[in-house]
Structure formats: structure tokens, C-alpha cells
Design an enzyme around this catalytic site. Structure first.
Site, PDB file in Angstrom:
ATOM      1  N   ARG A 107       9.549   0.324  -2.364  1.00 52.19           N
ATOM      2  CA  ARG A 107      10.341  -0.335  -3.348  1.00 52.19           C
ATOM      3  C   ARG A 107       9.535   0.134  -4.878  1.00 52.19           C
ATOM      4  NH1 ARG A 107       9.934  -4.652  -0.216  1.00 52.19           N
ATOM      5  NH2 ARG A 107       8.050  -5.329  -1.751  1.00 52.19           N
ATOM      6  N   ILE A 108       8.884  -0.201  -5.644  1.00 52.35           N
ATOM      7  CA  ILE A 108       8.392   0.367  -6.662  1.00 52.35           C
ATOM      8  C   ILE A 108       8.229   2.280  -7.337  1.00 52.35           C
ATOM      9  CG2 ILE A 108       6.611  -0.333  -8.814  1.00 52.35           C
ATOM     10  CD1 ILE A 108       6.086  -2.946  -7.364  1.00 52.35           C
ATOM     11  N   SER A 145      -1.252  -0.279  -9.601  1.00 50.98           N
ATOM     12  CA  SER A 145      -0.955  -0.806  -8.289  1.00 50.98           C
ATOM     13  C   SER A 145      -2.241  -1.861  -7.667  1.00 50.98           C
ATOM     14  CB  SER A 145      -1.125   0.500  -7.182  1.00 50.98           C
ATOM     15  OG  SER A 145      -1.970   1.270  -7.463  1.00 50.98           O
ATOM     16  N   ARG A 146      -3.264  -1.506  -7.322  1.00 53.75           N
ATOM     17  CA  ARG A 146      -4.248  -2.173  -7.319  1.00 53.75           C
ATOM     18  C   ARG A 146      -5.897  -1.191  -8.124  1.00 53.75           C
ATOM     19  NH1 ARG A 146      -1.938  -5.724  -7.422  1.00 53.75           N
ATOM     20  NH2 ARG A 146      -1.944  -7.708  -6.074  1.00 53.75           N
ATOM     21  N   GLU A 151     -11.766  -6.285 -12.057  1.00 51.17           N
ATOM     22  CA  GLU A 151     -10.450  -7.248 -12.867  1.00 51.17           C
ATOM     23  C   GLU A 151     -11.689  -8.510 -12.929  1.00 51.17           C
ATOM     24  OE1 GLU A 151      -6.449  -6.916 -12.077  1.00 51.17           O
ATOM     25  OE2 GLU A 151      -6.879  -5.345 -11.992  1.00 51.17           O
ATOM     26  N   HIS A 206      -3.186  -6.772 -16.605  1.00 47.23           N
ATOM     27  CA  HIS A 206      -2.538  -5.889 -15.433  1.00 47.23           C
ATOM     28  C   HIS A 206      -1.371  -6.706 -15.807  1.00 47.23           C
ATOM     29  CE1 HIS A 206      -2.897  -6.726 -10.682  1.00 47.23           C
ATOM     30  NE2 HIS A 206      -1.752  -7.036 -11.079  1.00 47.23           N
TER      31      HIS A 206
HETATM   32  C1  GLV Z   1       0.718  -7.740  -8.974  1.00 44.81           C
HETATM   33  O1  GLV Z   1      -0.150  -7.116  -9.365  1.00 44.81           O
HETATM   34  C2  GLV Z   1       1.242  -8.218  -8.413  1.00 44.81           C
HETATM   35  O2  GLV Z   1       0.606  -7.859  -7.060  1.00 44.81           O
HETATM   36  O3  GLV Z   1       2.828  -8.944  -7.975  1.00 44.81           O
END
Ligand code: GLV
Length: 327
Positions: free
Chosen positions: A159-160, A240-241, A270, A288
Site C-alpha cells: 500500500r505504501i 521502512s525498517r 535505532e 523515525h
Molecule cells: C512505523 O514504522 C510503523 O510500522 O507503523
């Protein structure tokens, strides 16, 4: 320690309105003690006697925590849930929920913000102006990279990722995407993107934006081999991560000018940021905050609270990531 027999829910960190009142209607809410370390042992101790834990992405929720007797549900206030060992949760019949959907546009907006800011050197330009270094227009001052008409490579067409493509269409970008799962033709047409393999995406893109969850398969997906394939003028965007990108390899690649810059919202360890990134003006570093708008963070809080309230009342929460636990 329960009051009047009400089920207890451990709230790891404060959440935004209307989350607290939704939770309080369903359970006695216990706040995680602020002086207790955020490690598994600390969480396990605090979770004793609780049926639920409302967690956030920095909370390690693994076997030690998931084996707490009586625990029924962990509701993560995030779309990502790599901080939770879902297999262990399923083994212990603990439901795990997340907050999908409500943060897609906000996160896609932010990925595009990083892309534009890095391409046009906005952070650098602001410090330059603020510190009094602007002493007159110059033909070669703060030259950046064009966005309009450039090629955007989207890694992960969820979706993103699709939301980022939607924005890129307005900038007349050529859009490539890589995803092991091809989109149905209609969705691909709507996205205006061509599916290619990762190597081609890296080699042809002026901007590479990452939108995959962190899994065993995506850990260090972008490492030195990837940087060797990128254009020296390319810019990497990661919302993302952190561990999807090998951060040490990124620093080495930026130093060797294998890519031109980066816009990062997430980091491998992080909240620590690789010290090599800190002095680099071509890199934008955000803490973040891709989903951090008032509306979205409130909706995430409400959704997580509703997921938990449903579970506490014996129902099946709408955003269950391990549906096999609750038929
Ligand atoms: C933020 O990083 C989330 O996963 O909502």
C-alpha cells in the site's frame, strides 16, 4: 492485583486520544513503569497477570514475554511488527494485531518529502542560509538533482509503495517496481509502474525508495552488492525498517561516491545512527517520523486500542496478523 476482577492490559507507552478511553472501557490499564528497562525480562515481569500488551515498535516481544500465563493479545501500535515473534505468539495462542491502512498516505507523503528534500538539498540549503553563508546568487550554488521526469525505483509494491508511485505520477516520473509478488495487471496499470528485477531497478533508478517489511528475506536486502549497481547520481530513500539496508555498507558506498545521497527515517540500531552518516551533508536524517502527523498517530492509537478492546472482550480483532490463533 486486578481491581474488581477487571482484565488488565499493560500499556507499554502512552498513546494518543481516543486510544486511552477505548482501552479503559474494556480493561484496567496498567502503565509500564518508566524506570524499568525495555528488555524482555522487564516486560515479562510487568505483564504478569495481564491479558494484553499494547506495544510499540521498540518493544522486544518474544518468547519470554509471549509465554506469560493468561496473555491473550499483543496489540502493536504500528503497521510493522518485526519487534514481535509472531511464530512464538501463535505457538502460545496469543493474538498479534497491527495498525495497517491508516498510515499509508502519511508515510508515502513523508517518503516523497525525503526524496524531494534530498534531491534539492533543502536541509543543507536551510543551514547555509541560516548561518549567513548566502552572499548572493551563484550559477553553481547548491546544484541538486531533477525530480520531474526522473526514474523512481520502488522496492516493495504494498500500500505504501503504491502510494509513493501515485505521488510520483504527478511529477511525470518513470516508475519501476520490484516485488517478489507481481501485482495484478490492473493494479500495476493504476500504479503506472513496470515490474523489473532488483538489479535492473537499482541500475536504472535515479531514486530508490524502500517499502518492504523487515523479514529474514529482506534483512540487508540493500547492501554493498546493491550499491555497486546503483547510479553514482542516485538517491536512496528508506522509510521502512533500518536493517533492510546494511548501514555500514551505505556509509562506505556514499564515501566512495557510488550513490549521491540518501533520505533516511529508520536505522539499523535505532535510536543509534551510524556515526559515519552524521557529517554527510548529502544525507537527510529523520528520527523515525514517517507516520507522525496528529491525525495518523491518533488513528493508529485508536485502532490499536480497538484491536485490544475486541480481544479482551473475547472477540476477533479486525487487524489480526496471526488469524490461525482465533478462528
Ligand atoms: C512505523 O514504522 C510503523 O510500522 O507503523
Amino acid at each position: 492485583m486486578s481491581t474488581g476482577g477487571r482484565p488488565r492490559v499493560l500499556l507499554m507507552h502512552p498513546i494518543l486520544d481516543p486510544g486511552p478511553s477505548i482501552l479503559a472501557e474494556a480493561a484496567e490499564v496498567v502503565a509500564y513503569p518508566p524506570d524499568r528497562p525495555l528488555d524482555e525480562a522487564g516486560i515479562r515481569q510487568a505483564a504478569e497477570g495481564c491479558v494484553g500488551i499494547v506495544s510499540q515498535l521498540m518493544d522486544p516481544i518474544r518468547e519470554t514475554v509471549l509465554s506469560t500465563p493468561g496473555l491473550k493479545c499483543v496489540s502493536n501500535v504500528a503497521v510493522g511488527f518485526d519487534n514481535i515473534d509472531v511464530a512464538a505468539a501463535t505457538a502460545h495462542k496469543v493474538m498479534v494485531t497491527n495498525t495497517p491502512g491508516v498510515l499509508d498516505d502519511t508515510t508515502a507523503d513523508f517518503a516523497f518529502t525525503l526524496l524531494m528534500s534530498a534531491a534539492r538539498r533543502i536541509v543543507e540549503a536551510d543551514s547555509f542560509t541560516r548561518s549567513g553563508q548566502f552572499r548572493g546568487w551563484a550559477i553553481d550554488m547548491m546544484l541538486g538533482h531533477d525530480i520531474f521526469g526522473a526514474t523512481l525505483g520502488i522496492v516493495g509494491a504494498g500500500r505504501i509503495g503504491r502510494g509513493v508511485a501515485h505521488r510520483a505520477k504527478g511529477f511525470n516520473m518513470r516508475i519501476l517496481y520490484y516485488d517478489p509478488q507481481p501485482l495484478p495487471r490492473e493494479a500495476e496499470e493504476q500504479m503506472g509502474a513496470t515490474r523489473v528485477d532488483l538489479g535492473r531497478l537499482l541500475a536504472e533508478s535515479d531514486f530508490v525508495s524502500i517499502h518492504v517489511p523487515l523479514t529474514k528475506e529482506t534483512y540487508h536486502l540493500i547492501s554493498s552488492a546493491a550499491f555497486n549497481m546503483m547510479k553514482p547520481t542516485a538517491i536512496l530513500i528508506n522509510t521502512s525498517r533500518g536493517p533492510v539496508v546494511d548501514e555500514a555498507a551505505l556509509v562506505a558506498a556514499l564515501t566512495a561516491k557510488k550513490l549521491a545521497g540518501a533520505g533516511l527515517d529508520v536505522y539499523e540500531r535505532e535510536p543509534a545512527v551510524h556515526p559515519g552518516l552524521l557529517p554527510m551533508p548529502s544525507v537527510i536524517l529523520a528520527p523515525h517520523i514517517a507516520s507522525a502527523t496528529v491525525r495518523t498517530r491518533s488513528e493508529m492509537s485508536a485502532m490499536a486500542a480497538r484491536n485490544m478492546a475486541t480481544a479482551v472482550r473475547g472477540g476477533r480483532p479486525p487487524n489480526l496478523v496471526n488469524p490461525e490463533v482465533k478462528k
